[in-house]
Write an enzyme that holds these catalytic residues in place. Structure first.
Site, PDB file in Angstrom:
ATOM      1  N   CYS A   1      26.168 108.930  85.209  1.00 38.97           N
ATOM      2  CA  CYS A   1      25.943 109.404  86.135  1.00 38.97           C
ATOM      3  C   CYS A   1      25.795 111.122  85.543  1.00 38.97           C
ATOM      4  CB  CYS A   1      26.280 109.725  87.427  1.00 38.97           C
ATOM      5  SG  CYS A   1      28.062 109.487  87.750  1.00 38.97           S
TER       6      CYS A   1
ATOM      7  N   HIS B   1      50.875 101.015  85.211  1.00 37.95           N
ATOM      8  CA  HIS B   1      50.028 102.348  85.816  1.00 37.95           C
ATOM      9  C   HIS B   1      48.802 102.862  85.553  1.00 37.95           C
ATOM     10  CE1 HIS B   1      54.003 103.825  87.888  1.00 37.95           C
ATOM     11  NE2 HIS B   1      53.446 102.754  88.485  1.00 37.95           N
TER      12      HIS B   1
ATOM     13  N   ASP C   1      51.576 106.291  77.710  1.00 38.29           N
ATOM     14  CA  ASP C   1      51.850 106.967  76.566  1.00 38.29           C
ATOM     15  C   ASP C   1      51.310 106.534  75.855  1.00 38.29           C
ATOM     16  OD1 ASP C   1      53.790 105.639  76.462  1.00 38.29           O
ATOM     17  OD2 ASP C   1      55.224 107.206  76.735  1.00 38.29           O
TER      18      ASP C   1
ATOM     19  N   ARG D   1      48.954 116.205  77.137  1.00 36.95           N
ATOM     20  CA  ARG D   1      49.827 115.019  77.405  1.00 36.95           C
ATOM     21  C   ARG D   1      48.293 113.862  75.870  1.00 36.95           C
ATOM     22  NH1 ARG D   1      50.535 112.166  82.854  1.00 36.95           N
ATOM     23  NH2 ARG D   1      52.201 111.085  81.975  1.00 36.95           N
TER      24      ARG D   1
END
Length: 278
Positions: A175, A132, A115, A80
């Site tokens: 980490c 989002h 997007d 994507r």
């Protein structure tokens, strides 16, 4: 009412406004050639490897997928990311920009799309709220430092047939845990939302200075109704563009068309009113 009259009414609402709210769902990208994942049938057409494994969109678009099968999860999101990077926004984005430029308060974008197409089309980053999150940003899967970083340096190599990442998995610099997209997924309690929160603050400040906004909503469906709720709760006239779910409450205009066709119709109606000559 004919489509021409509906476009004329939409043009009237825009002409009377001082600012434009652009609210966009997955249908906004269809005219650019992007899939909208409407139901598993559409999702599996775009990702046949996941269809063969009977993996639903909700199963791969969740943080647990990065724990269970990280190369598959990043195969999906890496594909994507590559797709969005190479996709050119359709001409409807330029039409919306031109409308906003003719209004005193300009335009502000509210979108559930991750997007980055509005930025790619040239919209001001400071006038976009990605509710989002964005696939063009990354965060640590463990949330170790609470940092959100740009994905510019990550170039995923994906086997598109198998939907698997072949290049090294992205790792947190602090980490060494897996990095994941800074996207709000299904069942996602670890999403870092501070970037979106700052965007939302800028949106609210802009709305506070706007007295007669008009909303153009494109391609926002009922399956994930975030954008529709936002549009309907602003209390401003709403122009809803949706070919399959066009119903509209309150004041406004419903255009049962695809995004680009509807925006071209509105553009023509505005031109007849000499809107772009302001």
């Amino acid at each position: 009412m004919s489509l021409q009259r509906l476009c004329d009414e939409a043009a009237r609402l825009i002409t009377d406004a001082d600012g434009l709210v652009i609210s966009a769902g997955a249908g906004m990208g269809v005219d650019s050639g992007l899939p909208d994942f409407r139901g598993n049938a559409g999702f599996w057409r775009a990702y046949p490897a996941l269809a063969g494994a009977r993996i639903a969109f909700e199963e791969i678009a969740c943080p647990d997928a990065f724990v269970r099968t990280p190369t598959l999860a990043w195969g999906f999101y890496g594909h994507r990311l590559n797709l969005y990077r190479r996709t050119a926004p359709h001409p409807g984005f330029a039409i919306l920009q031109a409308i906003g430029e003719c209004l005193p308060r300009g335009a502000f974008v509210f979108t559930s799309n991750v997007d980055g197409q509005f930025q790619r089309a040239g919209f001001d980053e400071a006038r976009i709220c990605e509710v989002h999150g964005s696939i063009h940003h990354l965060q640590c899967l463990d949330g170790c430092d609470g940092q959100i970083t740009r994905a510019d340096g990550f170039e995923p190599e994906v086997d598109e047939v198998a939907c698997l990442l072949h290049s090294p998995l992205p790792r947190c610099a602090r980490c060494q845990a897996l990095l994941r997209p800074n996207v709000l997924m299904f069942g996602d309690w670890g999403w870092l939302g501070q970037r979106t929160a700052a965007q939302r603050q800028r949106l609210e400040a802009w709305l506070g200075g706007t007295r007669r906004a008009v909303v153009i909503e494109i391609g926002a469906g009922l399956h994930v109704p975030t954008v529709r709720w936002f549009s309907e709760n602003l209390g401003e006239p709403l122009i809803r563009i949706n070919p399959t779910e066009p119903d509209i409450p309150g004041r406004g205009v419903s255009l049962p068309l695809g995004g680009l066709v509807a925006l071209q119709g509105i553009q023509q109606a505005l031109a007849q009113h000499a809107f772009f000559d302001r």
